[in-house]
Design an enzyme around this catalytic site. Structure first.
Site, mmCIF file in Angstrom:
data_model
loop_
_atom_site.group_PDB
_atom_site.id
_atom_site.type_symbol
_atom_site.label_atom_id
_atom_site.label_comp_id
_atom_site.label_asym_id
_atom_site.label_seq_id
_atom_site.Cartn_x
_atom_site.Cartn_y
_atom_site.Cartn_z
ATOM 1 N N ILE A 69 1.007 -1.100 0.166
ATOM 2 C CA ILE A 69 0.059 0.001 0.131
ATOM 3 C C ILE A 69 1.023 1.238 -0.011
ATOM 4 O O ILE A 69 1.892 1.326 0.698
ATOM 5 C CB ILE A 69 -1.087 0.069 1.200
ATOM 6 C CG1 ILE A 69 -2.044 0.988 1.075
ATOM 7 C CG2 ILE A 69 -0.284 0.026 2.713
ATOM 8 C CD1 ILE A 69 -3.238 1.127 1.945
ATOM 9 N N ALA A 70 0.678 2.095 -0.832
ATOM 10 C CA ALA A 70 1.637 3.350 -0.943
ATOM 11 C C ALA A 70 0.537 4.645 -1.489
ATOM 12 O O ALA A 70 -0.305 4.432 -2.297
ATOM 13 C CB ALA A 70 2.506 3.153 -2.011
ATOM 14 N N GLU A 103 2.166 -7.086 6.886
ATOM 15 C CA GLU A 103 3.275 -6.787 7.545
ATOM 16 C C GLU A 103 3.673 -5.543 7.427
ATOM 17 O O GLU A 103 3.589 -4.792 6.363
ATOM 18 C CB GLU A 103 4.637 -7.929 7.407
ATOM 19 C CG GLU A 103 4.230 -9.132 7.268
ATOM 20 C CD GLU A 103 4.740 -9.982 6.166
ATOM 21 O OE1 GLU A 103 5.214 -9.525 4.982
ATOM 22 O OE2 GLU A 103 4.953 -11.261 6.339
ATOM 23 N N ASN A 108 7.241 2.131 11.731
ATOM 24 C CA ASN A 108 6.300 2.999 11.133
ATOM 25 C C ASN A 108 5.006 3.370 11.727
ATOM 26 O O ASN A 108 3.907 2.751 11.570
ATOM 27 C CB ASN A 108 6.134 2.463 9.866
ATOM 28 C CG ASN A 108 5.359 3.208 8.556
ATOM 29 O OD1 ASN A 108 4.717 4.181 9.202
ATOM 30 N ND2 ASN A 108 5.437 2.586 7.547
ATOM 31 N N TYR A 115 -3.794 1.112 10.313
ATOM 32 C CA TYR A 115 -4.325 -0.254 10.508
ATOM 33 C C TYR A 115 -4.905 -0.589 11.975
ATOM 34 O O TYR A 115 -5.681 -1.319 11.812
ATOM 35 C CB TYR A 115 -2.822 -1.450 10.283
ATOM 36 C CG TYR A 115 -2.153 -0.964 9.025
ATOM 37 C CD1 TYR A 115 -2.823 -0.828 7.772
ATOM 38 C CD2 TYR A 115 -0.702 -1.323 9.193
ATOM 39 C CE1 TYR A 115 -2.021 -0.644 6.776
ATOM 40 C CE2 TYR A 115 -0.040 -1.124 7.940
ATOM 41 C CZ TYR A 115 -0.702 -0.742 6.724
ATOM 42 O OH TYR A 115 0.018 -0.661 5.608
#
Length: 142
Positions: A69-70, A103, A108, A115
């Protein structure tokens, strides 16, 4: 802002996103091409007519995994990551997944907070997973 399935012509923008978001740990053009050609749900988030983010989700035997995901660094903190994650969860459900795993670099904090706010909880830690940095494995029932 819209989220849509990726198409072949998204290759160059997704490779550019990889470089902008992950630097030396970015997936290569070949790896991104394989994601697009594979059996993954690859989703593109468009904002202002350009690819602002993307996500890749794999589903195998009822388990989904958020592979990537970016969101462009300059566009973060505007809800785009949350929109991509929600779209990835929806795609996993549509493909029959009962849970989703991911993961994340244990350092981070913004990603971990995203999340957690989306219902994921840590279930394991992988020591040294990211070039010496630990990874948290997180899970969410779908």
């Amino acid at each position: 802002m819209t989220v849509r399935p990726a198409v072949d012509t998204d290759l160059a923008p997704l490779v550019a996103l990889e470089a902008a978001c992950f630097g030396s740990e970015a997936w290569s053009e070949v790896q991104v091409r394989e994601e697009l050609a594979g059996d993954r749900a690859v989703l593109v988030l468009e904002a202002a007519g350009q690819a602002a983010g993307y996500a890749s989700v794999s589903v195998v035997a009822g388990d989904a995994e958020l592979l990537r995901i970016a969101v462009r660094p300059e566009l973060r903190r505007e809800g785009m990551g949350r929109a991509l994650l929600a779209a990835g969860v929806a795609a996993a459900r549509e493909r029959g997944a009962c849970r989703m795993l991911l993961e994340v670099d244990a350092g981070n904090r913004p990603a971990i907070a995203l999340y957690a706010a989306s219902g994921f909880a840590p279930i394991a830690r992988r020591r040294g997973y990211y070039r010496g940095r630990d990874a948290l494995v997180m899970e969410r029932e779908l």
